[in-house]
Design an enzyme around this catalytic site. Structure first.
Site, PDB file in Angstrom:
ATOM      1  N   TRP A  28      -4.717 -16.909   5.807  1.00 14.83           N
ATOM      2  CA  TRP A  28      -5.588 -17.075   6.978  1.00 14.83           C
ATOM      3  C   TRP A  28      -6.495 -18.292   6.814  1.00 14.83           C
ATOM      4  O   TRP A  28      -6.625 -19.110   7.723  1.00 14.83           O
ATOM      5  CB  TRP A  28      -6.442 -15.825   7.201  1.00 14.83           C
ATOM      6  CG  TRP A  28      -5.816 -14.840   8.134  1.00 14.83           C
ATOM      7  CD1 TRP A  28      -5.179 -13.687   7.800  1.00 14.83           C
ATOM      8  CD2 TRP A  28      -5.761 -14.918   9.569  1.00 14.83           C
ATOM      9  NE1 TRP A  28      -4.736 -13.051   8.927  1.00 14.83           N
ATOM     10  CE2 TRP A  28      -5.087 -13.773  10.030  1.00 14.83           C
ATOM     11  CE3 TRP A  28      -6.232 -15.842  10.501  1.00 14.83           C
ATOM     12  CZ2 TRP A  28      -4.855 -13.533  11.379  1.00 14.83           C
ATOM     13  CZ3 TRP A  28      -6.002 -15.600  11.854  1.00 14.83           C
ATOM     14  CH2 TRP A  28      -5.317 -14.459  12.279  1.00 14.83           C
ATOM     15  N   ILE A  29      -7.131 -18.404   5.664  1.00  5.91           N
ATOM     16  CA  ILE A  29      -8.066 -19.510   5.428  1.00  5.91           C
ATOM     17  C   ILE A  29      -7.351 -20.849   5.530  1.00  5.91           C
ATOM     18  O   ILE A  29      -7.813 -21.759   6.231  1.00  5.91           O
ATOM     19  CB  ILE A  29      -8.765 -19.357   4.058  1.00  5.91           C
ATOM     20  CG1 ILE A  29      -9.717 -18.161   4.082  1.00  5.91           C
ATOM     21  CG2 ILE A  29      -9.502 -20.643   3.665  1.00  5.91           C
ATOM     22  CD1 ILE A  29     -10.237 -17.754   2.718  1.00  5.91           C
ATOM     23  N   LEU A  30      -6.221 -20.992   4.865  1.00  8.98           N
ATOM     24  CA  LEU A  30      -5.505 -22.266   4.872  1.00  8.98           C
ATOM     25  C   LEU A  30      -4.965 -22.610   6.255  1.00  8.98           C
ATOM     26  O   LEU A  30      -5.015 -23.765   6.681  1.00  8.98           O
ATOM     27  CB  LEU A  30      -4.375 -22.245   3.836  1.00  8.98           C
ATOM     28  CG  LEU A  30      -4.823 -22.175   2.376  1.00  8.98           C
ATOM     29  CD1 LEU A  30      -3.618 -22.042   1.456  1.00  8.98           C
ATOM     30  CD2 LEU A  30      -5.658 -23.384   2.010  1.00  8.98           C
ATOM     31  N   GLU A  35       0.836  -1.212   0.000  1.00  9.84           N
ATOM     32  CA  GLU A  35       0.000   0.000   0.000  1.00  9.84           C
ATOM     33  C   GLU A  35       0.868   1.258   0.000  1.00  9.84           C
ATOM     34  O   GLU A  35       0.545   2.243  -0.676  1.00  9.84           O
ATOM     35  CB  GLU A  35      -0.942   0.001   1.203  1.00  9.84           C
ATOM     36  CG  GLU A  35      -1.892   1.176   1.228  1.00  9.84           C
ATOM     37  CD  GLU A  35      -2.859   1.195   0.055  1.00  9.84           C
ATOM     38  OE1 GLU A  35      -2.943   2.242  -0.637  1.00  9.84           O
ATOM     39  OE2 GLU A  35      -3.527   0.180  -0.184  1.00  9.84           O
ATOM     40  N   LEU A  78      -6.138 -21.462   9.226  1.00  7.47           N
ATOM     41  CA  LEU A  78      -7.260 -21.793  10.108  1.00  7.47           C
ATOM     42  C   LEU A  78      -7.826 -23.177   9.775  1.00  7.47           C
ATOM     43  O   LEU A  78      -8.199 -23.938  10.670  1.00  7.47           O
ATOM     44  CB  LEU A  78      -8.346 -20.736  10.020  1.00  7.47           C
ATOM     45  CG  LEU A  78      -7.989 -19.375  10.637  1.00  7.47           C
ATOM     46  CD1 LEU A  78      -9.092 -18.362  10.373  1.00  7.47           C
ATOM     47  CD2 LEU A  78      -7.687 -19.494  12.119  1.00  7.47           C
TER      48      LEU A  78
END
Length: 120
Positions: free
Chosen positions: A111-113, A68, A115
């Site tokens: 995060w998804i993997l 960013e 968790l």
């Protein structure tokens, strides 16, 4: 003409802090991502995951902020060059935004993997 000053640790730190101050004042996206970083760090501390997983989440979260900042720098340079609409200026800004989007997507996928692996 050389516009690059000699390296000095304290002066360069001052320049970096000046850039951070400017971005905090002017860039809503950065402020929003920094706000979310507080919750992300809390989440990293709370989840029952290995140190490696936690570091992956921390690094990808910080990477979002770094990209960013680079995007904001690109936008500032483009605005310095032209205030009028120019297709290449728009493309440069759009590509910078795409880099931010991909970095956020990478962070969310991590995060998804993680968790999934920890709690499934």
């Amino acid at each position: 003409m050389n516009n690059k000053p000699k390296y000095h640790l304290f002066k360069n730190t001052k320049y970096a802090l000046s850039g951070l101050k400017h971005v905090l004042k002017t860039e809503n996206s950065f402020r929003l991502e920094l706000f979310f970083a507080i919750f992300i760090i809390f989440g990293i501390l709370v989840i029952d995951a290995s140190l490696t997983y936690k570091l992956i989440l921390l690094v990808t979260g910080i990477l979002v902020l770094i990209v960013e900042l680079v995007n904001s720098a690109i936008e500032n340079v483009v605005d310095l060059v032209t205030k009028q609409f120019a297709p290449l200026a728009k493309t440069a800004k759009d590509i910078g935004s795409t880099a931010v989007m991909f970095t956020i997507l990478l962070h969310v996928i991590c995060w998804i993997l993680i968790l999934w692996d920890v709690y499934a």
